[in-house]
Design a protein around this motif. Sequence first.
Motif, mmCIF file in Angstrom:
data_model
loop_
_atom_site.group_PDB
_atom_site.id
_atom_site.type_symbol
_atom_site.label_atom_id
_atom_site.label_comp_id
_atom_site.label_asym_id
_atom_site.label_seq_id
_atom_site.Cartn_x
_atom_site.Cartn_y
_atom_site.Cartn_z
ATOM 1 N N LEU A 188 0.779 -1.184 0.043
ATOM 2 C CA LEU A 188 -0.136 -0.148 0.040
ATOM 3 C C LEU A 188 0.900 1.404 0.185
ATOM 4 O O LEU A 188 2.137 1.363 0.631
ATOM 5 C CB LEU A 188 -0.871 -0.046 1.249
ATOM 6 C CG LEU A 188 -1.888 -1.106 1.263
ATOM 7 C CD1 LEU A 188 -2.604 -0.907 2.601
ATOM 8 C CD2 LEU A 188 -3.054 -1.202 0.193
ATOM 9 N N GLU A 239 1.667 5.127 1.237
ATOM 10 C CA GLU A 239 1.537 5.779 2.750
ATOM 11 C C GLU A 239 0.212 6.433 3.038
ATOM 12 O O GLU A 239 -0.147 6.393 4.143
ATOM 13 C CB GLU A 239 2.775 6.988 2.834
ATOM 14 C CG GLU A 239 3.963 6.294 2.830
ATOM 15 C CD GLU A 239 4.395 5.435 4.048
ATOM 16 O OE1 GLU A 239 4.043 5.989 5.257
ATOM 17 O OE2 GLU A 239 5.196 4.269 4.101
ATOM 18 N N ASP A 240 -0.501 6.964 1.954
ATOM 19 C CA ASP A 240 -1.612 7.510 2.484
ATOM 20 C C ASP A 240 -2.743 6.582 2.198
ATOM 21 O O ASP A 240 -4.167 7.414 2.320
ATOM 22 C CB ASP A 240 -1.589 9.013 1.553
ATOM 23 C CG ASP A 240 -1.704 8.562 0.112
ATOM 24 O OD1 ASP A 240 -1.256 7.518 -0.317
ATOM 25 O OD2 ASP A 240 -2.103 9.497 -0.719
ATOM 26 N N ALA A 241 -2.538 5.468 2.155
ATOM 27 C CA ALA A 241 -3.805 4.606 1.644
ATOM 28 C C ALA A 241 -4.740 4.398 3.174
ATOM 29 O O ALA A 241 -4.242 4.541 4.227
ATOM 30 C CB ALA A 241 -3.358 2.995 1.638
ATOM 31 N N ASN A 242 -5.713 4.202 3.166
ATOM 32 C CA ASN A 242 -6.744 3.899 4.197
ATOM 33 C C ASN A 242 -6.805 2.539 4.734
ATOM 34 O O ASN A 242 -6.802 1.595 3.861
ATOM 35 C CB ASN A 242 -8.339 4.264 3.935
ATOM 36 C CG ASN A 242 -8.467 5.794 3.699
ATOM 37 O OD1 ASN A 242 -7.753 6.577 4.392
ATOM 38 N ND2 ASN A 242 -9.366 6.246 2.771
ATOM 39 N N VAL A 243 -6.341 2.409 5.952
ATOM 40 C CA VAL A 243 -6.158 0.985 6.467
ATOM 41 C C VAL A 243 -7.305 0.809 7.649
ATOM 42 O O VAL A 243 -7.539 1.846 8.632
ATOM 43 C CB VAL A 243 -4.942 0.654 7.089
ATOM 44 C CG1 VAL A 243 -4.816 -0.622 7.704
ATOM 45 C CG2 VAL A 243 -3.752 0.861 6.158
ATOM 46 N N TYR A 244 -8.075 -0.316 7.570
ATOM 47 C CA TYR A 244 -9.238 -0.461 8.777
ATOM 48 C C TYR A 244 -8.788 -1.752 9.585
ATOM 49 O O TYR A 244 -8.007 -2.749 8.835
ATOM 50 C CB TYR A 244 -10.251 -0.642 8.130
ATOM 51 C CG TYR A 244 -11.059 0.704 7.364
ATOM 52 C CD1 TYR A 244 -11.685 1.681 7.945
ATOM 53 C CD2 TYR A 244 -10.533 0.841 6.101
ATOM 54 C CE1 TYR A 244 -11.764 2.706 7.319
ATOM 55 C CE2 TYR A 244 -10.667 2.102 5.283
ATOM 56 C CZ TYR A 244 -11.539 2.870 5.803
ATOM 57 O OH TYR A 244 -11.889 3.988 5.372
ATOM 58 N N LYS A 245 -9.035 -1.890 10.627
ATOM 59 C CA LYS A 245 -8.708 -2.850 11.495
ATOM 60 C C LYS A 245 -10.302 -3.310 12.100
ATOM 61 O O LYS A 245 -11.306 -2.557 12.465
ATOM 62 C CB LYS A 245 -8.139 -2.389 12.709
ATOM 63 C CG LYS A 245 -7.899 -3.732 13.695
ATOM 64 C CD LYS A 245 -7.115 -3.069 14.967
ATOM 65 C CE LYS A 245 -6.918 -4.036 15.838
ATOM 66 N NZ LYS A 245 -5.894 -3.791 16.896
ATOM 67 N N LYS A 274 -11.163 2.947 11.241
ATOM 68 C CA LYS A 274 -9.964 3.460 10.520
ATOM 69 C C LYS A 274 -8.701 3.590 11.587
ATOM 70 O O LYS A 274 -8.773 3.660 12.699
ATOM 71 C CB LYS A 274 -10.215 4.847 10.086
ATOM 72 C CG LYS A 274 -9.224 5.270 9.045
ATOM 73 C CD LYS A 274 -9.754 6.611 8.406
ATOM 74 C CE LYS A 274 -8.735 6.851 7.234
ATOM 75 N NZ LYS A 274 -9.215 8.261 6.541
ATOM 76 N N GLN A 275 -7.560 2.893 10.855
ATOM 77 C CA GLN A 275 -6.278 2.851 11.670
ATOM 78 C C GLN A 275 -5.222 3.503 10.972
ATOM 79 O O GLN A 275 -5.175 3.580 9.780
ATOM 80 C CB GLN A 275 -5.991 1.529 11.956
ATOM 81 C CG GLN A 275 -4.856 1.163 12.955
ATOM 82 C CD GLN A 275 -4.521 -0.127 13.404
ATOM 83 O OE1 GLN A 275 -4.836 -1.002 12.445
ATOM 84 N NE2 GLN A 275 -4.227 -0.467 14.545
ATOM 85 N N ASP A 276 -4.295 4.145 11.548
ATOM 86 C CA ASP A 276 -3.171 4.919 10.970
ATOM 87 C C ASP A 276 -2.096 3.669 10.386
ATOM 88 O O ASP A 276 -1.890 2.614 11.011
ATOM 89 C CB ASP A 276 -2.300 5.575 12.193
ATOM 90 C CG ASP A 276 -1.232 6.159 11.482
ATOM 91 O OD1 ASP A 276 -1.169 7.217 10.751
ATOM 92 O OD2 ASP A 276 -0.034 5.943 12.138
ATOM 93 N N MET A 277 -1.619 4.157 9.190
ATOM 94 C CA MET A 277 -0.749 2.893 8.528
ATOM 95 C C MET A 277 0.401 2.568 9.238
ATOM 96 O O MET A 277 0.496 1.437 9.416
ATOM 97 C CB MET A 277 -0.294 3.734 7.054
ATOM 98 C CG MET A 277 0.459 2.604 6.441
ATOM 99 S SD MET A 277 -0.325 1.273 5.745
ATOM 100 C CE MET A 277 -0.103 1.505 4.170
#
Length: 130
Positions: free
Chosen positions: A55, A57-63, A71-74
Amino acid sequence: MGSSTALRELQRELENRGNDLSKLQKDIAKNHQVRKKYTIQLGENELVLKELDLLNEDANVYKLIGPVLVKQDMAEANANVRKRIEYISAELKRLDATLQDLEDKQNSKKDALLKLQQRIQSVQAGKSKA
């Protein structure tokens, strides 16, 4: 009369050692189950880490927390997965060491059982000659 008492003592000891060996074998089986679970988790987490590395760096990551995606910080997600991998790897090493110890004990108990069975056979052979 003395040899039959000695034989009963030896048979009782054989039974006790057999029970000890059986308990060790159950512990070994339990260790294998736990190792299998951790090995699967390690594979899953390594797969997640590979996906995170793909991914931007600015991609959205979810937990997934319960039924909710949060939403979670990469960087935080990456760090958490790496920590999980580190922890699981350490647990696997610990389980390997425990397994080696259990297998050594099992081999020792098997040898002791074999020697005890041989003693019982020699006592029984001596009785039958009398």
